[in-house]
Design an enzyme around this catalytic site. Sequence first.
Site: not given
Ligand code: UGA
Length: 435
Positions: A11, A155, A208, A250, A260, A263, A320
């Site tokens: 960050v 990320e 989150n 979704l 994130c 946690k 991801k």
């Molecule tokens: C997440 C939030 O999306 C950000 O807005 C936030 O700022 C960040 O945490 C943080 O607190 O710093 P991030 O963890 O980088 O961001 O990634 P995401 O794209 O949100 O994905 C998180 C997890 O959810 C991944 O494992 C992804 O594969 C999973 N996911 C996401 C799903 O299984 N299905 C979905 O439809 C979307």
Amino acid sequence: MDISIIGSGYVGLVTGACFADVGHHVICVDNDQRKVDALQSGQIPIYEPGLEEVVHRNVSAGQLAFTNNIEYGVGHSQIVFIAVPTPPQPDGSVDLTYIERVAREIAEVLKDYRVIVDKSTVPVKTGEKVAETIRRYNKGGIDFDVVSNPEFLREGCAVSDLMNPDRIVIGSNSERALTLMKKVYEPFMAPIMVTDINSAELIKHAANSFLALKISYINAISTICEATGADVEMVAEGIGADKRIGRSFLNAGIGYGGSCFPKDVAAFIAISEQLGAPLALLREVQRVNKLQRERFIKKIKDTLWVLKDKRIAVWGLTFKPDTDDVRNSVAIDLVNDLLSEGAIVRAYDPKGMEKVVELKLCEGVMLTRSALEAAENAEALVLATEWREFQAIDFEQVRKIMHTPIVFDGRNLFDPRTMRRLGFTYHGIGRGIVG
Ligand code: UGA
């Protein structure tokens, strides 16, 4: 504006680089001399699309500098952002030792009015503690304000998220601090929401947790799809087309991971319980998330019967796509599940393999140089992270090189009908009859 940012992790670094890019003077402070040396010599410790370019451009332009000297950073800025880690403790609550230490360090070198901004993700009421600590350790009684300004970066697209935010949340009880904070964000031309400090802190955890809830919701629906022959992708389209719901987050799969959501959901549960207002709903979110991976492993076992000595290819290790971050990755947990069953696992990831080796995350896995090499002679192929490059692979060739063409698609990346047509036995998540 003159800004310093304490903590050059994910960050802090992205925020510092983007603030510099819109014209602020930024000093990034980190107590890890090796990291500071690396950054000063142009090395970026994380893979994040676009970041390297922004850092290099602004260092060359004299807009961005790195140091380990907090006194220098605080002394040369009007606003000090705190962006240090807030790791989880075994009971789910947040370890706030780094935040507390930085608050003391700032207090000890504070000589003039400063705005101290908390950017790290923290439980509600942390701002109050930070202010109390600075007051206690600042012997000169210098005036200051504490502000909460949560980040919403993902990320893999952190630079574009920071440059084009949906909203900027500023939690502040001081007009003076607010005026300065608005100047920081003026160049971003995004809606600014001003709240009190506790509300700003809550917005981050609540946002989150809501996104995690959305994922667990569609994952729970995917089990009903499997029981009935419905297709979760169609259901997600159908409900997501309602503007009040929205299609994003979704995507059914093997569950959410990363540093994130797991946690923050745990931390939100912990603080809600401490406050006497337990969020039981979020325990179900966690349960569904864990179950999703267990059900996937069961699906693999039900098909292959015995996993011991089975050659299984795994595509994707990061939590991801578009990141090299493998911490708390469901893909890594999955590989370890397969290894503990005695399977022979050959895995490939476009960006995450170095970190897997460095952090010793799956001992016993064989890492390959390409996705095709992992699939060679495999008795099953598991897709664990939906990197776009896997979609572009020639599946005719994959079928030819595999021992038995069975695909377990943990992220619904592939089209079941196409896979069938190409001669694969295809298992997705919640793909009902077609899957
Ligand atoms: C997440 C939030 O999306 C950000 O807005 C936030 O700022 C960040 O945490 C943080 O607190 O710093 P991030 O963890 O980088 O961001 O990634 P995401 O794209 O949100 O994905 C998180 C997890 O959810 C991944 O494992 C992804 O594969 C999973 N996911 C996401 C799903 O299984 N299905 C979905 O439809 C979307």
